[in-house]
Design an enzyme around this catalytic site. Structure first.
Site, PDB file in Angstrom:
ATOM      1  N   THR A 264       0.825  -1.218   0.000  1.00 60.16           N
ATOM      2  CA  THR A 264       0.000   0.000   0.000  1.00 60.16           C
ATOM      3  C   THR A 264       0.848   1.251   0.000  1.00 60.16           C
ATOM      4  O   THR A 264       0.479   2.269  -0.583  1.00 60.16           O
ATOM      5  CB  THR A 264      -0.924  -0.005   1.232  1.00 60.16           C
ATOM      6  OG1 THR A 264      -1.831  -1.095   1.093  1.00 60.16           O
ATOM      7  CG2 THR A 264      -1.713   1.282   1.363  1.00 60.16           C
TER       8      THR A 264
ATOM      9  N   TYR B  50      -8.087   0.946  -3.368  1.00 60.68           N
ATOM     10  CA  TYR B  50      -6.933   1.395  -4.170  1.00 60.68           C
ATOM     11  C   TYR B  50      -6.230   0.156  -4.689  1.00 60.68           C
ATOM     12  O   TYR B  50      -6.551  -0.971  -4.316  1.00 60.68           O
ATOM     13  CB  TYR B  50      -5.962   2.218  -3.294  1.00 60.68           C
ATOM     14  CG  TYR B  50      -5.485   1.447  -2.096  1.00 60.68           C
ATOM     15  CD1 TYR B  50      -6.175   1.526  -0.889  1.00 60.68           C
ATOM     16  CD2 TYR B  50      -4.390   0.586  -2.163  1.00 60.68           C
ATOM     17  CE1 TYR B  50      -5.781   0.784   0.217  1.00 60.68           C
ATOM     18  CE2 TYR B  50      -3.987  -0.155  -1.066  1.00 60.68           C
ATOM     19  CZ  TYR B  50      -4.683  -0.048   0.122  1.00 60.68           C
ATOM     20  OH  TYR B  50      -4.297  -0.786   1.208  1.00 60.68           O
TER      21      TYR B  50
ATOM     22  N   SER C  28       1.775  -7.758  -0.492  1.00 61.11           N
ATOM     23  CA  SER C  28       2.582  -8.669   0.345  1.00 61.11           C
ATOM     24  C   SER C  28       1.895  -9.985   0.668  1.00 61.11           C
ATOM     25  O   SER C  28       2.565 -10.939   1.087  1.00 61.11           O
ATOM     26  CB  SER C  28       3.001  -7.971   1.633  1.00 61.11           C
ATOM     27  OG  SER C  28       1.901  -7.832   2.515  1.00 61.11           O
TER      28      SER C  28
ATOM     29  N   THR D  97       1.547  -4.349   4.219  1.00 55.78           N
ATOM     30  CA  THR D  97       1.393  -4.570   5.666  1.00 55.78           C
ATOM     31  C   THR D  97       0.853  -5.956   5.987  1.00 55.78           C
ATOM     32  O   THR D  97       0.979  -6.414   7.120  1.00 55.78           O
ATOM     33  CB  THR D  97       0.449  -3.516   6.265  1.00 55.78           C
ATOM     34  OG1 THR D  97      -0.831  -3.619   5.616  1.00 55.78           O
ATOM     35  CG2 THR D  97       1.012  -2.126   6.117  1.00 55.78           C
ATOM     36  N   ASP D  98       0.249  -6.647   5.011  1.00 48.30           N
ATOM     37  CA  ASP D  98      -0.371  -7.939   5.326  1.00 48.30           C
ATOM     38  C   ASP D  98       0.629  -8.948   5.881  1.00 48.30           C
ATOM     39  O   ASP D  98       0.324  -9.654   6.830  1.00 48.30           O
ATOM     40  CB  ASP D  98      -1.046  -8.537   4.085  1.00 48.30           C
ATOM     41  CG  ASP D  98      -2.338  -7.819   3.742  1.00 48.30           C
ATOM     42  OD1 ASP D  98      -3.035  -8.272   2.815  1.00 48.30           O
ATOM     43  OD2 ASP D  98      -2.633  -6.798   4.404  1.00 48.30           O
TER      44      ASP D  98
ATOM     45  N   LYS E  17       0.265  -7.035  12.831  1.00 42.74           N
ATOM     46  CA  LYS E  17      -0.849  -6.221  12.334  1.00 42.74           C
ATOM     47  C   LYS E  17      -2.101  -6.669  13.082  1.00 42.74           C
ATOM     48  O   LYS E  17      -2.591  -7.769  12.888  1.00 42.74           O
ATOM     49  CB  LYS E  17      -1.008  -6.420  10.838  1.00 42.74           C
ATOM     50  CG  LYS E  17      -2.059  -5.528  10.172  1.00 42.74           C
ATOM     51  CD  LYS E  17      -2.048  -5.721   8.661  1.00 42.74           C
ATOM     52  CE  LYS E  17      -3.059  -4.852   7.944  1.00 42.74           C
ATOM     53  NZ  LYS E  17      -3.027  -5.054   6.475  1.00 42.74           N
TER      54      LYS E  17
ATOM     55  N   GLU F 259      -1.713 -27.297  28.285  1.00 41.64           N
ATOM     56  CA  GLU F 259      -3.000 -27.688  27.688  1.00 41.64           C
ATOM     57  C   GLU F 259      -2.931 -29.096  27.076  1.00 41.64           C
ATOM     58  O   GLU F 259      -3.932 -29.782  26.930  1.00 41.64           O
ATOM     59  CB  GLU F 259      -3.344 -26.666  26.599  1.00 41.64           C
ATOM     60  CG  GLU F 259      -4.801 -26.342  26.481  1.00 41.64           C
ATOM     61  CD  GLU F 259      -5.542 -27.458  25.769  1.00 41.64           C
ATOM     62  OE1 GLU F 259      -4.939 -28.111  24.908  1.00 41.64           O
ATOM     63  OE2 GLU F 259      -6.699 -27.714  26.113  1.00 41.64           O
TER      64      GLU F 259
END
Ligand code: DGL
Length: 355
Positions: A38, A52, A85, A118-119, A191, A312
């Site tokens: 971006t 965009y 990305s 950013t992904d 993110k 767990e």
């Protein structure tokens, strides 16, 4: 009178040239490796902050759009990729990592900035943190809005990234991510939101802030990284396949079997809560471990998981691994890097505790 003013003028010119050469000589050399995203995006209208096309603007245009960069460093750019990305592959990571490693070896390079979507920015930042042996600043940066939008964040994010990469006090702190005025560790940051400018957060807090070109540090990374890493990109030519299966109510064992059949050397179980595993899935994970596939329990909780051994699930008994505080996508990166060096369970778990 005339001679004196000429002498004075000459003295002024020489002094000015000397200062500018000194400033230029003192300026850090920063290379920007552009990969798309971006921060290189463009929308049809200034109101398009979310609609965009990513990966459109070339690196030289990004640099030309911020003349103030010349005040903080001598900058040059390379267009390594021009992609969104989410399309990063292991091969992209290796190509980028090897280019960064080559650049930081050069005496005329003081810092490297990577512009990135950013992904998967957090995955690339963590990968470089693990495999590039240097103390020079490596800063990964993106933006949440394209440069064509009102209140676009890319220009200031990139200016900050170059400023940090040019800073002596950013050395030795591992790979850094500068978004939204914060300086975060490439290891911890993720993110957390998909549409706000404050999207990137570290569960354990930012390392510092950058305001008007000055860094303010509040904490240091605690885990091994870069120059102190046992991994070296120059010795890695392929990354073993590691896949992730998302845990949820009613989850079948289909995906685990499919990934193992396709050759995954490890499977990250992105579990609910404390890396929990459904009782319908435990048998297939035991079966796959028996066939040599490593099983790594992580947590898909949003603001930071914390998976302990034998809490767990009886990890010792099953010979499973835990991802500690790493989110599933970062656990995949570390597992792939670690498996390029060892398949020993105890060594792999040590690596998850230390990195
Ligand atoms: N396609 C996404 C990417 O390249 C856009 C998100 C962004 O870069 O902010 O990661």
């Amino acid at each position: 009178m005339m001679k004196q003013s000429l002498r004075h003028w000459l003295a002024t010119v020489i002094a000015t040239l000397t200062v500018s050469v000194c400033v230029a000589a003192d300026q850090a050399n920063v290379v920007i490796l552009a990969t798309g995203g971006t921060i290189a995006g463009a929308g049809a209208d200034a109101t398009n902050s979310a609609t965009y096309q990513a990966a459109k603007v070339p690196v030289d245009k990004l640099i030309a759009g911020i003349p103030q960069l010349a005040n903080v460093a001598a900058v040059r750019g390379e267009q390594v990729f021009q992609i969104a990305s989410e399309s990063f592959t292991n091969d992209h990571l290796l190509t980028l990592g090897k280019r960064v490693a080559a650049l930081v070896k050069q005496k005329d390079v003081d810092g490297v900035v990577i512009t990135h979507g950013t992904d998967t920015l957090e995955e690339t930042a963590y990968f470089l943190n693990l495999v590039v042996r240097t103390t020079k600043p490596i800063v990964v940066v993106g933006s949440m809005r394209p440069g064509t939008a009102m209140s676009a964040d890319g220009m200031l994010n990139l200016f900050n990234a170059v400023s940090v990469a040019a800073s002596l006090d950013a050395r030795g702190k591992g790979v850094l991510v500068t978004m939204n005025d914060e300086i975060n560790s490439g290891r911890d940051v993720a993110k957390m939101v998909n549409i706000k400018t404050d999207a990137f957060r570290s569960p354990w807090g930012a390392l510092g802030m950058i305001v008007e070109g000055r860094n303010y540090w509040f904490r240091l990374p605690a885990k091994r990284h870069t120059a102190n890493s046992e991994f070296d990109i120059e010795q890695i030519d392929r990354l073993p396949t590691v896949d992730i299966v998302y845990g949820y109510g009613n989850v079948p064992d289909t995906a685990y079997r499919a990934f193992a059949a396709a050759g995954a050397q490890a499977i990250v179980h992105a579990g609910t809560g404390n890396g929990s595993v459904s009782n319908t899935v435990v048998p297939v994970l035991q079966e796959l471990r028996g066939k040599g596939v490593h099983i790594i329990r992580s947590s898909h909780v949003n603001a930071g998981g914390f998976v302990l051994r034998n809490a767990e699930q009886p990890d010792d008994k099953y010979d499973w691994l835990v991802a500690h505080d790493l989110n599933p996508q970062k656990a995949r990166i570390l597992a792939a890097v670690a498996l390029s060096k060892t398949r020993d369970s105890k060594e792999l778990q040590r690596i998850f505790w230390e990195y």
